[in-house]
Design a protein around this motif. Structure first.
Motif, PDB file in Angstrom:
ATOM      1  N   CYS A  70       8.277 -63.656  21.847  1.00  0.00           N
ATOM      2  CA  CYS A  70       9.597 -64.212  21.538  1.00  0.00           C
ATOM      3  C   CYS A  70      10.220 -64.744  22.817  1.00  0.00           C
ATOM      4  CB  CYS A  70      10.494 -63.136  20.931  1.00  0.00           C
ATOM      5  SG  CYS A  70      12.148 -63.748  20.550  1.00  0.00           S
ATOM      6  N   THR A  71      10.659 -66.000  22.792  1.00  0.00           N
ATOM      7  CA  THR A  71      11.301 -66.598  23.958  1.00  0.00           C
ATOM      8  C   THR A  71      12.778 -66.876  23.709  1.00  0.00           C
ATOM      9  OG1 THR A  71      10.582 -68.796  23.249  1.00  0.00           O
ATOM     10  CG2 THR A  71       9.163 -67.633  24.828  1.00  0.00           C
ATOM     11  N   GLN A  72      13.333 -66.331  22.638  1.00  0.00           N
ATOM     12  CA  GLN A  72      14.755 -66.516  22.314  1.00  0.00           C
ATOM     13  C   GLN A  72      15.545 -65.324  22.830  1.00  0.00           C
ATOM     14  OE1 GLN A  72      14.212 -66.579  18.063  1.00  0.00           O
ATOM     15  NE2 GLN A  72      14.598 -68.776  17.993  1.00  0.00           N
ATOM     16  N   ARG A  73      16.235 -65.483  23.954  1.00  0.00           N
ATOM     17  CA  ARG A  73      16.939 -64.350  24.543  1.00  0.00           C
ATOM     18  C   ARG A  73      18.095 -63.873  23.675  1.00  0.00           C
ATOM     19  NH1 ARG A  73      21.179 -66.196  28.603  1.00  0.00           N
ATOM     20  NH2 ARG A  73      21.458 -68.365  28.115  1.00  0.00           N
ATOM     21  N   GLY A  74      18.666 -64.744  22.864  1.00  0.00           N
ATOM     22  CA  GLY A  74      19.781 -64.364  21.998  1.00  0.00           C
ATOM     23  C   GLY A  74      19.345 -63.913  20.615  1.00  0.00           C
ATOM     24  N   ARG A  75      18.049 -63.698  20.430  1.00  0.00           N
ATOM     25  CA  ARG A  75      17.561 -63.284  19.112  1.00  0.00           C
ATOM     26  C   ARG A  75      18.250 -62.008  18.663  1.00  0.00           C
ATOM     27  NH1 ARG A  75      11.535 -62.883  16.669  1.00  0.00           N
ATOM     28  NH2 ARG A  75      12.117 -61.791  14.782  1.00  0.00           N
ATOM     29  N   LYS A  76      18.721 -62.020  17.431  1.00  0.00           N
ATOM     30  CA  LYS A  76      19.406 -60.854  16.879  1.00  0.00           C
ATOM     31  C   LYS A  76      18.380 -59.885  16.313  1.00  0.00           C
ATOM     32  CE  LYS A  76      23.571 -63.407  15.743  1.00  0.00           C
ATOM     33  NZ  LYS A  76      24.452 -63.898  14.673  1.00  0.00           N
ATOM     34  N   LEU A  77      18.441 -58.655  16.780  1.00  0.00           N
ATOM     35  CA  LEU A  77      17.527 -57.613  16.328  1.00  0.00           C
ATOM     36  C   LEU A  77      18.275 -56.648  15.439  1.00  0.00           C
ATOM     37  CD1 LEU A  77      15.969 -56.945  19.825  1.00  0.00           C
ATOM     38  CD2 LEU A  77      14.976 -58.318  17.992  1.00  0.00           C
ATOM     39  N   ARG A  78      17.600 -56.224  14.381  1.00  0.00           N
ATOM     40  CA  ARG A  78      18.205 -55.312  13.411  1.00  0.00           C
ATOM     41  C   ARG A  78      17.305 -54.095  13.217  1.00  0.00           C
ATOM     42  NH1 ARG A  78      19.880 -60.398  12.240  1.00  0.00           N
ATOM     43  NH2 ARG A  78      22.033 -60.622  11.568  1.00  0.00           N
ATOM     44  N   PRO A  79      17.832 -53.036  12.624  1.00  0.00           N
ATOM     45  CA  PRO A  79      16.990 -51.857  12.374  1.00  0.00           C
ATOM     46  C   PRO A  79      15.669 -52.242  11.710  1.00  0.00           C
ATOM     47  CG  PRO A  79      19.262 -51.338  11.888  1.00  0.00           C
ATOM     48  CD  PRO A  79      19.214 -52.827  12.160  1.00  0.00           C
ATOM     49  N   GLY A  80      14.592 -51.654  12.220  1.00  0.00           N
ATOM     50  CA  GLY A  80      13.244 -51.955  11.727  1.00  0.00           C
ATOM     51  C   GLY A  80      12.478 -52.873  12.656  1.00  0.00           C
ATOM     52  N   ASP A  81      13.193 -53.628  13.495  1.00  0.00           N
ATOM     53  CA  ASP A  81      12.517 -54.513  14.448  1.00  0.00           C
ATOM     54  C   ASP A  81      11.883 -53.690  15.569  1.00  0.00           C
ATOM     55  OD1 ASP A  81      13.048 -56.951  13.195  1.00  0.00           O
ATOM     56  OD2 ASP A  81      14.961 -57.209  14.237  1.00  0.00           O
ATOM     57  N   ARG A  82      10.775 -54.209  16.101  1.00  0.00           N
ATOM     58  CA  ARG A  82      10.068 -53.567  17.217  1.00  0.00           C
ATOM     59  C   ARG A  82       9.982 -54.554  18.382  1.00  0.00           C
ATOM     60  NH1 ARG A  82       6.616 -53.889  13.480  1.00  0.00           N
ATOM     61  NH2 ARG A  82       4.970 -54.672  14.825  1.00  0.00           N
ATOM     62  N   VAL A  83      10.274 -54.064  19.582  1.00  0.00           N
ATOM     63  CA  VAL A  83      10.254 -54.887  20.780  1.00  0.00           C
ATOM     64  C   VAL A  83       9.297 -54.245  21.781  1.00  0.00           C
ATOM     65  CG1 VAL A  83      11.626 -55.769  22.705  1.00  0.00           C
ATOM     66  CG2 VAL A  83      12.626 -55.657  20.413  1.00  0.00           C
ATOM     67  N   SER A  84       8.409 -55.042  22.380  1.00  0.00           N
ATOM     68  CA  SER A  84       7.442 -54.525  23.352  1.00  0.00           C
ATOM     69  C   SER A  84       7.567 -55.254  24.675  1.00  0.00           C
ATOM     70  CB  SER A  84       6.010 -54.716  22.842  1.00  0.00           C
ATOM     71  OG  SER A  84       5.838 -54.063  21.619  1.00  0.00           O
ATOM     72  N   LEU A  85       7.508 -54.472  25.773  1.00  0.00           N
ATOM     73  CA  LEU A  85       7.517 -55.019  27.126  1.00  0.00           C
ATOM     74  C   LEU A  85       6.953 -53.958  28.060  1.00  0.00           C
ATOM     75  CD1 LEU A  85       8.374 -57.200  29.224  1.00  0.00           C
ATOM     76  CD2 LEU A  85      10.582 -56.039  29.352  1.00  0.00           C
ATOM     77  N   ASP A  86       6.028 -54.344  28.912  1.00  0.00           N
ATOM     78  CA  ASP A  86       5.472 -53.456  29.947  1.00  0.00           C
ATOM     79  C   ASP A  86       4.962 -52.119  29.413  1.00  0.00           C
ATOM     80  OD1 ASP A  86       6.028 -55.365  31.861  1.00  0.00           O
ATOM     81  OD2 ASP A  86       7.886 -54.423  32.528  1.00  0.00           O
ATOM     82  N   GLY A  87       4.281 -52.135  28.284  1.00  0.00           N
ATOM     83  CA  GLY A  87       3.707 -50.909  27.740  1.00  0.00           C
ATOM     84  C   GLY A  87       4.703 -49.996  27.048  1.00  0.00           C
ATOM     85  N   VAL A  88       5.903 -50.482  26.804  1.00  0.00           N
ATOM     86  CA  VAL A  88       6.921 -49.713  26.092  1.00  0.00           C
ATOM     87  C   VAL A  88       7.254 -50.442  24.793  1.00  0.00           C
ATOM     88  CG1 VAL A  88       9.270 -48.786  26.153  1.00  0.00           C
ATOM     89  CG2 VAL A  88       7.902 -48.846  28.241  1.00  0.00           C
ATOM     90  N   GLU A  89       7.240 -49.698  23.687  1.00  0.00           N
ATOM     91  CA  GLU A  89       7.630 -50.286  22.410  1.00  0.00           C
ATOM     92  C   GLU A  89       8.899 -49.599  21.927  1.00  0.00           C
ATOM     93  OE1 GLU A  89       5.098 -51.716  18.909  1.00  0.00           O
ATOM     94  OE2 GLU A  89       5.745 -49.728  18.290  1.00  0.00           O
ATOM     95  N   LEU A  90       9.928 -50.414  21.671  1.00  0.00           N
ATOM     96  CA  LEU A  90      11.204 -49.922  21.167  1.00  0.00           C
ATOM     97  C   LEU A  90      11.288 -50.232  19.688  1.00  0.00           C
ATOM     98  CD1 LEU A  90      13.488 -51.441  23.962  1.00  0.00           C
ATOM     99  CD2 LEU A  90      12.514 -49.134  23.894  1.00  0.00           C
ATOM    100  N   THR A  91      11.670 -49.251  18.895  1.00  0.00           N
ATOM    101  CA  THR A  91      11.871 -49.443  17.468  1.00  0.00           C
ATOM    102  C   THR A  91      13.339 -49.212  17.171  1.00  0.00           C
ATOM    103  OG1 THR A  91       9.638 -48.687  16.965  1.00  0.00           O
ATOM    104  CG2 THR A  91      11.203 -48.724  15.145  1.00  0.00           C
ATOM    105  N   LEU A  92      13.999 -50.191  16.579  1.00  0.00           N
ATOM    106  CA  LEU A  92      15.412 -50.051  16.262  1.00  0.00           C
ATOM    107  C   LEU A  92      15.591 -49.290  14.949  1.00  0.00           C
ATOM    108  CD1 LEU A  92      15.388 -52.368  18.354  1.00  0.00           C
ATOM    109  CD2 LEU A  92      17.433 -53.199  17.232  1.00  0.00           C
ATOM    110  N   VAL A  93      16.486 -48.322  14.977  1.00  0.00           N
ATOM    111  CA  VAL A  93      16.794 -47.531  13.764  1.00  0.00           C
ATOM    112  C   VAL A  93      18.293 -47.478  13.569  1.00  0.00           C
ATOM    113  CG1 VAL A  93      14.715 -46.160  13.766  1.00  0.00           C
ATOM    114  CG2 VAL A  93      16.667 -45.367  15.047  1.00  0.00           C
TER     115      VAL A  93
END
Length: 70
Positions: free
Chosen positions: A47-70
């Protein structure tokens, strides 16, 4: 890969704000650069959209870390 749950109390959070809030980048400027360089994945896709809106259920990965929004 390290996984973390991120609890948000609003309808959404913007991608660059999430990276800064969770300490994956030290500044908003660094978040912007890393997103635009294609280093961040959202739900398994670059994803190259810095303003992308993330909502619960979305997963974000960077540098071996995965974030899950709840």
């Amino acid at each position: 890969m390290e996984t973390r749950e991120v609890h948000i109390h609003t309808d959404f959070i913007k991608l660059e704000g999430l990276l800064k809030f969770e300490g994956l980048t030290s500044t908003g400027g660094e978040a912007k650069e890393r997103i635009q360089a294609g280093e961040v994945a959202v739900n398994g896709e670059v994803c190259t959209q810095r303003g992308r809106k993330l909502r619960p259920g979305d997963r974000v990965s960077l540098d071996g870390v995965e974030l899950t929004l709840v």
